[in-house]
Design an enzyme around this catalytic site. Structure first.
Site, PDB file in Angstrom:
ATOM      1  N   TYR A  31       0.808  -1.240   0.000  1.00 38.52           N
ATOM      2  CA  TYR A  31       0.000   0.000   0.000  1.00 38.52           C
ATOM      3  C   TYR A  31       0.834   1.280   0.000  1.00 38.52           C
ATOM      4  CZ  TYR A  31      -0.253  -0.331   5.268  1.00 38.52           C
ATOM      5  OH  TYR A  31      -0.024  -0.419   6.600  1.00 38.52           O
ATOM      6  N   GLU A  32       0.161   2.389  -0.174  1.00 38.25           N
ATOM      7  CA  GLU A  32       0.813   3.706  -0.355  1.00 38.25           C
ATOM      8  C   GLU A  32       1.780   3.686  -1.538  1.00 38.25           C
ATOM      9  OE1 GLU A  32      -0.474   5.986   1.144  1.00 38.25           O
ATOM     10  OE2 GLU A  32      -1.330   5.059   2.932  1.00 38.25           O
TER      11      GLU A  32
END
Lengths: 600, 600
Positions: free
Chosen positions: A440-441
């Site tokens: 994620y990110e």
């Protein structure tokens, strides 16, 4: 069940002795960060993490979050109370601006605290962690009125925040976003669309949740240039600024995930929900990147944090479990077997974990200091050079940090043998939780492209040149000390590999961008090795000086020198192999026709 | 939900074209293994795996096994029926001896089938897989009466078998075993003790379960020289050889594990259970190692199998998911984004997966052929040299194969981005299932020590010298072909690294065994790279020849040459880095005092 003790001695060593925070005492925010205050905050945060959050880690994983038919979400037992204590203790306000009720402490200190919380309970730490990102975006892009409305409550963690980017058909490629924002007569917008993978999108920890949402206004240009950012509270505020009418948004489902079960990952349905534009129309992506960059550093710290937590439990098992005899002859004759500690291959994994976690901690905390310096350094030059390095290191901390965090968690699970595969022993949770940090990110491949495609070339390569110079300086300084000469030589060699790799990219990446794309991941890892090498040179010198000065805590500094040597011996050789891999170019990588990938 | 298609074309290529199974037609067991029969078996097994077993993989993971209060264990829905079909189709009997109802086909074919089953449903495949190990032990060490009693039923998979080694306080160090075997007047033994981590220890698939159990007789010497092997059926047999009285053993619990949920991992309590000695008293460990060696190859195949299954689903997603644009310009102008296939970093992961799975498949099937040759090769010399290589390669296939299998599963999950973290998409199950393969049947660190501490030195290093020579031969043969010259040069270099590493071990491992221990893991990986390099040289030559001969299936052979090149470019550079790491020696690895490992 695994346990966790915050590595406060190590964090204090880095902040006080390596980064020498006292030297910055004249800068805004640093006045209150004297060594004794740093020590007190670190110890108190460590205590909170290990005593309040760590005991909820396994139970939170097992229970997970529950969504009810009305769309409400219940966090696992104990989370609401722990969040209350977290809020009351002020951990959320630590490095937030005093103007909005924060304590205005340096980010370097905030990062240290964030690591402890994330080690103790990653799923819990994400709730306030994401709020920090939202606070940052509002600080930079929010109107004064928005800031006054939301920030005091968010800083105080009375309300938590979220980031709403991903939609079912788009994650990395945000240009494809479809969520709509229709302007209303009163200046607000009606937000309609579905967002997925919204961490902490719904929960029972706070009375309100402030969503930051990317969406398109009616005539917005296609792609990333037509995205705007909106603030969309779960409850609209009444005239007194208190939660009033329920906004028309809802958690439609929560995901079943491999890990971080205690953090609610929500499908968020916006059904004409009332929101307000943050910053300029069509400039939402830039605003979101403010959150993303902070969040990426936070995710890198999650990798470190899971590695650290796993390391401690790997050590505990290796010290206790008896199996086999030392290759050099039995060490504990009155026992039927020696502890795992006698086995070189177990030591190898533990030393890998030390070299990574201690090096990455130094790198993450240095990044925290750089965040501070970008804001408050005395001169424009200093602010710019901090910003250069921070921009360069952010994808490395995120990508290399989480790759190695996962590897470390896996290795520590390995030390436990079959017992590491059993849920109740908690080692496998570290692996499952650490796994998401690579995704994620911005998946780590995206980080690599950010490094190679954007950060490297910015300002004519000024940032990477600064890194080369910084490494060169520390190599030169360390070479004369026989305790560090071997490390210095090896880091110098790795730095040379990075320089050669950079040159190769300049010569081959422009003519064929696929060469850059195929090289990016390996390049990111070489940069990670060199960055950690720089940290080990600094920590090595600090430790050597402390020993020369007759420091009391001799074993601590001696261990640093051993681990520094280990890092040189066992991490730096990889840099050359990675360079040779990437220099093979994109041809074989891209040569297969798509239909050749299928099996038959 | 993920899908699986058996890579039958690749298996047939390796067996028929690379290993040239037809050349062995004169050997016992190979008469019936002509190319067309091989093809038919492979295709039929592939169909069974993808149609019967794969659909139960996710549901089996989700449901898991259930233990009831009476100690009985229920497998997930569909498993009993699938096992019935498996048994009826005769997949369990494929390479078992005809004497006991098997089909007597070569192991090389059995290995290919085993891979498919394990890709489709690892937890399912373990039930018959462990039975194979038990069958092998009884074939070699069982009395004629024991063989006649148990083998026909076990070969037919009417009864399944288990291996009972581990106890709560000992796994790797079997010398610590405490389970007791008291001799009884009738020649049987009363077995008492607790075994843990017993895969398939209890289930509802068959009417009887045949446990092979390690235990100590009353006056057995301490350590590994006092361990005996016993056969302990769940139901004692009546006079007709049918299950009769229930033996006094029971599944006390099943473990909650990270993965392979559909395989029951049991705590087995033996409470004076009736068992019979298999082979000689106090020679149980040697007997168990017959099972272990077969099982280790099987576990290496599990690593390959999970990598393959994950690869296929990584490809499916990369072909379908649209995100971003090709770095060299959009490829699908009528779509808003290109598929993931255009991104070099996605390709890198897919090509890594191809280079590993196809190379490891060749290595595993070669090992299968070596198993056959140890038994049936025409001359003593040939049997010995097959045995040498098989012994050397077994820990490499297990250790390197499962490490890379896990890495591949993780990479393929990464391609799915956030969707890879969601349980329902099935990618994370591959990672969780693949993880155990690095741990059980001897953790990979134990494999490394087996390689360095035992296999390397046996017969004056005859086996590794044979490997060097084999690689040298293939390098020389491939060098003249410009399509393979680059690969040949790179594998030659890696082989040189392996030779230098071997020399270093000889010079430094004896003087300080910790040097060998600290080097073992890296050495195992170098050996893995060289072994895969050897396979790619062979596959490359076969493919080049096929193309020269105007083979019909041109794209297949061309893809092989591309992947061979990729392997050379992206896998072999690692060998040098690993050698440099290991040559740093054990000093820094072992230098820290134990108390320095704790955090504060």
């Amino acid at each position: 069940m695994p346990s966790f003790v915050a590595p406060t001695r190590d964090s204090r060593f880095i902040i006080n002795e390596v980064l020498k925070i006292d030297n910055y005492g004249a800068l805004p925010g640093f006045e209150g960060a004297s060594t004794d205050i740093v020590d007190a905050v670190i110890e108190e945060a460590g205590k909170f993490a290990s005593e309040v959050l760590a005991p909820l880690n396994a139970s939170g994983d097992q229970e997970g979050c529950t969504r009810r038919q009305d769309g409400s979400v219940t966090t696992p037992a104990g989370f609401k109370e722990a969040h209350g204590q977290f809020r009351e203790s002020g951990w959320g306000t630590l490095s937030a601006p005093e103007e909005f009720g924060g304590q205005g402490m340096p980010h370097v200190l905030g990062f240290a605290v964030e690591e402890f919380m994330s080690s103790a309970n990653m799923a819990f730490a994400m709730y306030p962690g994401l709020t920090n990102g939202a606070v940052n975006a509002l600080l930079v892009k929010g109107s004064p009125e928005q800031q006054a409305t939301y920030l005091p409550k968010m800083v105080a963690n009375e309300w938590l925040g979220t980031m709403n980017l991903t939609e079912p058909h788009c994650g990395t490629d945000l240009g494809l976003i479809r969520t709509k924002a229709e302007p209303q007569a009163d200046g607000s917008f009606a937000i309609t669309g579905t967002k997925i993978f919204i961490s902490a999108g719904e929960h029972d920890l706070t009375e309100n949740i402030i969503h930051l949402v990317l969406a398109r206004t009616p005539d917005a240009p296609e792609g990333t240039k037509g995205i705007s950012l909106f603030v969309v509270p779960k409850f609209l505020l009444d005239e007194d600024g208190n939660p009033g009418e329920r906004n028309t948004l809802m958690c439609g489902a929560i995901e079943h995930k491999m890990g971080i079960h205690a953090n609610a990952t929500c499908v968020m349905n916006y059904d004409g929900a009332t929101g307000w534009l943050v910053g300029e129309e069509n400039k939402g992506l830039a605003a979101m990147f403010i959150m993303m960059n902070a969040a990426r550093l936070g995710v890198g710290i999650q990798g470190l944090a899971q590695g650290e937590a796993a390391y401690q439990n790997g050590v505990a098992y290796a010290l206790e479990r008896r199996q086999g005899r030392a290759l050099t002859g039995p060490t504990d004759l009155d026992e039927k077997a020696d502890t795992l500690m006698v086995h070189p291959d177990v030591r190898r994994m533990l030393m890998d974990a030390r070299a990574f976690t201690e090096g990455m901690r130094a790198l993450a905390l240095w990044a925290g200091l750089l965040v501070d310096l970008t804001h408050v350094a005395a001169s424009e030059d200093e602010r710019t050079s901090a910003d250069d390095l921070l921009g360069l290191l952010t994808p490395v901390i995120k990508g290399y940090g989480t790759d190695l965090g996962y590897k470390t968690a896996t290795d520590m699970q390995q030390i436990w043998g079959g017992h590491g595969y059993i849920v109740e022993n908690g080692m496998e949770q570290f692996v499952r939780d650490a796994r998401i940090a690579m995704i994620y990110e911005g998946a780590n491949g995206v980080q690599a492209m950010d490094l190679v495609g954007r950060k490297l070339a910015m300002n004519g390569g000024r940032a990477i040149q600064a890194l080369f110079a910084e490494v060169g300086k520390e190599v030169a300084a360390a070479k004369g000390d026989e305790r560090l000469a071997d490390l210095a030589g090896r880091v110098e060699k790795a730095n040379g590999e990075l320089q050669a790799a950079t040159m190769w990219l300049m010569q081959n990446g422009l003519s064929n961008p696929n060469n850059a794309g195929a090289a990016a991941y390996d390049y990111m890892h070489i940069t990670g090795i060199v960055a950690l090498g720089l940290m080990w040179l600094r920590m090595g010198q600090t430790s050597a000086s402390a020993l020369d000065a007759g420091a009391e805590d001799k074993p601590f500094y001696e261990a640093k020198l051993v681990t520094a040597r280990y890092f040189g011996e066992r991490f730096t050789p990889e840099a050359g192999a990675l360079r040779r891999k990437m220099e093979a170019g994109a041809e074989a990588v891209m040569a297969l026709p798509e239909e050749a990938f299928a099996r038959a």
